[in-house]
Scaffold this motif. Sequence first.
Motif, PDB file in Angstrom:
ATOM      1  N   LEU A 213     -10.979 -16.256 -38.710  1.00 22.50           N
ATOM      2  CA  LEU A 213      -9.505 -16.794 -39.313  1.00 22.50           C
ATOM      3  C   LEU A 213      -9.841 -18.013 -40.219  1.00 22.50           C
ATOM      4  CD1 LEU A 213      -6.501 -16.597 -38.983  1.00 22.50           C
ATOM      5  CD2 LEU A 213      -6.482 -18.337 -37.267  1.00 22.50           C
ATOM      6  N   PRO A 214     -10.090 -17.575 -41.438  1.00 23.67           N
ATOM      7  CA  PRO A 214     -10.469 -18.546 -42.503  1.00 23.67           C
ATOM      8  C   PRO A 214      -9.160 -19.492 -42.893  1.00 23.67           C
ATOM      9  CG  PRO A 214     -11.080 -16.460 -43.136  1.00 23.67           C
ATOM     10  CD  PRO A 214     -10.310 -16.151 -41.997  1.00 23.67           C
ATOM     11  N   ASP A 215      -8.035 -18.919 -42.725  1.00 22.56           N
ATOM     12  CA  ASP A 215      -6.959 -19.805 -43.078  1.00 22.56           C
ATOM     13  C   ASP A 215      -5.946 -19.782 -41.998  1.00 22.56           C
ATOM     14  OD1 ASP A 215      -4.615 -21.104 -44.280  1.00 22.56           O
ATOM     15  OD2 ASP A 215      -4.209 -19.794 -45.587  1.00 22.56           O
ATOM     16  N   PRO A 216      -5.799 -20.457 -41.011  1.00 23.93           N
ATOM     17  CA  PRO A 216      -5.025 -20.665 -40.141  1.00 23.93           C
ATOM     18  C   PRO A 216      -3.340 -20.564 -40.280  1.00 23.93           C
ATOM     19  CG  PRO A 216      -6.851 -22.203 -39.431  1.00 23.93           C
ATOM     20  CD  PRO A 216      -6.752 -21.680 -40.876  1.00 23.93           C
ATOM     21  N   SER A 217      -3.246 -21.098 -41.723  1.00 21.85           N
ATOM     22  CA  SER A 217      -1.621 -21.184 -41.957  1.00 21.85           C
ATOM     23  C   SER A 217      -1.269 -19.770 -42.384  1.00 21.85           C
ATOM     24  CB  SER A 217      -1.539 -21.948 -43.335  1.00 21.85           C
ATOM     25  OG  SER A 217      -2.125 -21.423 -44.442  1.00 21.85           O
ATOM     26  N   ARG A 317      -7.257 -11.130 -47.852  1.00 18.41           N
ATOM     27  CA  ARG A 317      -6.856 -11.918 -46.631  1.00 18.41           C
ATOM     28  C   ARG A 317      -7.317 -11.050 -45.316  1.00 18.41           C
ATOM     29  NH1 ARG A 317      -0.885 -12.942 -48.579  1.00 18.41           N
ATOM     30  NH2 ARG A 317      -0.728 -13.952 -46.453  1.00 18.41           N
ATOM     31  N   VAL A 318      -8.322 -11.135 -44.919  1.00 22.08           N
ATOM     32  CA  VAL A 318      -8.762 -10.649 -43.933  1.00 22.08           C
ATOM     33  C   VAL A 318      -8.859 -11.273 -42.471  1.00 22.08           C
ATOM     34  CG1 VAL A 318     -10.750  -9.142 -42.723  1.00 22.08           C
ATOM     35  CG2 VAL A 318     -10.125  -8.640 -45.046  1.00 22.08           C
ATOM     36  N   ILE A 319      -8.286 -11.004 -41.468  1.00 24.44           N
ATOM     37  CA  ILE A 319      -8.271 -11.630 -40.175  1.00 24.44           C
ATOM     38  C   ILE A 319      -8.852 -10.678 -39.185  1.00 24.44           C
ATOM     39  CG2 ILE A 319      -6.911 -12.921 -38.493  1.00 24.44           C
ATOM     40  CD1 ILE A 319      -4.590 -13.181 -40.562  1.00 24.44           C
ATOM     41  N   SER A 336       1.166 -18.115 -33.889  1.00 24.88           N
ATOM     42  CA  SER A 336       0.152 -19.323 -34.613  1.00 24.88           C
ATOM     43  C   SER A 336      -0.936 -19.722 -33.840  1.00 24.88           C
ATOM     44  CB  SER A 336       1.358 -20.454 -34.666  1.00 24.88           C
ATOM     45  OG  SER A 336       2.239 -19.979 -35.685  1.00 24.88           O
ATOM     46  N   ALA A 337      -1.999 -20.292 -34.378  1.00 26.49           N
ATOM     47  CA  ALA A 337      -3.135 -20.657 -33.849  1.00 26.49           C
ATOM     48  C   ALA A 337      -3.001 -21.897 -33.237  1.00 26.49           C
ATOM     49  CB  ALA A 337      -4.377 -20.547 -34.624  1.00 26.49           C
ATOM     50  N   ARG A 338      -3.277 -22.352 -32.177  1.00 22.80           N
ATOM     51  CA  ARG A 338      -3.244 -23.522 -31.529  1.00 22.80           C
ATOM     52  C   ARG A 338      -4.364 -23.938 -30.622  1.00 22.80           C
ATOM     53  NH1 ARG A 338       2.969 -24.739 -29.389  1.00 22.80           N
ATOM     54  NH2 ARG A 338       4.027 -24.237 -31.398  1.00 22.80           N
ATOM     55  N   GLU A 339      -5.155 -24.881 -31.127  1.00 23.43           N
ATOM     56  CA  GLU A 339      -6.290 -25.098 -30.427  1.00 23.43           C
ATOM     57  C   GLU A 339      -7.531 -24.144 -30.401  1.00 23.43           C
ATOM     58  OE1 GLU A 339      -5.736 -27.191 -26.622  1.00 23.43           O
ATOM     59  OE2 GLU A 339      -4.408 -28.720 -27.649  1.00 23.43           O
TER      60      GLU A 339
END
Length: 350
Positions: A213-217, A317-319, A336-339
């Motif tokens: 996940l290069p960009d958590p946003s 934008r690969v996840i 959303s990613a958390r911790e």
Amino acid sequence: WLAFMGSCGRASEALGARPILNLDIGGGTTNAALGVAGEVVATGCHFIGAHHLRFQSGTRRLIGLSDHGRDLLAELNVATGPGDLLSESAVGTVIDWYVAGLEAIVTGRRDFFDSPVARSHEQAPVAFDIRSADALIAFSGGVGELLYRHAAGEPLPGTTAYGDLGVDLALGIAASPLLSRDLQRFVPAQRGRATVYGLAMHSAALAGATLFLPDPSALPLRDLPIVARCDAGAEAAQLRAALQLAATHRGGACLQIVDAGGVLGTGAGARQLGERIAAALESGAYPADRSLVLLVSTNAGKALGSYATRWSRLPHRVIVIDEVPARRAHFVHLGSAREGIVPVSFYGIH
């Protein structure tokens, strides 16, 4: 489906070709599901349950009837209504009818449901016949939980403790040689209380430390269609075709990578698949400005994502979400990613 997965899913996977018939019996319905090798192959639903006759707790005094309960008492010539005491013999007659209905479901006997009252108890006919199959019979739901407590020699609550026929129905099933034949040799997970566990285990998952996940946003992502299920050894042409199909959805899309053999756990396996995905992306099969989610069943997220993006040199934008068991679903939602944790929810499961 949920009850089967929560009760018998993992055991069914381990048994392979040995079928399991799970009867999820609660207050209003019996939901039957036949599964083989962890996959549900047929289901049915009948209005056989403990709460069609409602009692003052601890007594046989009726305080309410469902329409099905009222029709059944009339069919059985039991002249009793709300406010009356239901005799023990009348209770036995009702339980015998319910048990006979369950036995008919298990054996595929269609003649039981020929009468108008029996037909009204059949919401969705079972679409299987296991008379010639050596299927294990399992139970879940509130009645299933009571049944396994009884089979284990544990005491049960007293008369109409829950204001219904749950205890009586569990004892009636235990007295049926057919329905009780596997109670001692096969005890499902959670001993019958399964539906919520099935929902929790099979429609949701968590992904953590090894995801790509290069960009958590970029998260959350909602309602991504799962457009293809590809093997870890998928060839370039198959991957390109899957990405071209995924490209038709403007909001992004998802591919499932099923790594049954654990190929991606090796450096070579992740590199080879990642390079094929990268080549498909470079060919223009998928737009660079849309999120592409890869769901992978094994621990290979970071490696696969790195190879698939040429170590982040590609603009795509690969996840990659890994260690998520394959689901037969149509849509996925990533929270959303958390911790470092990403919640994954599946929709349109079948």
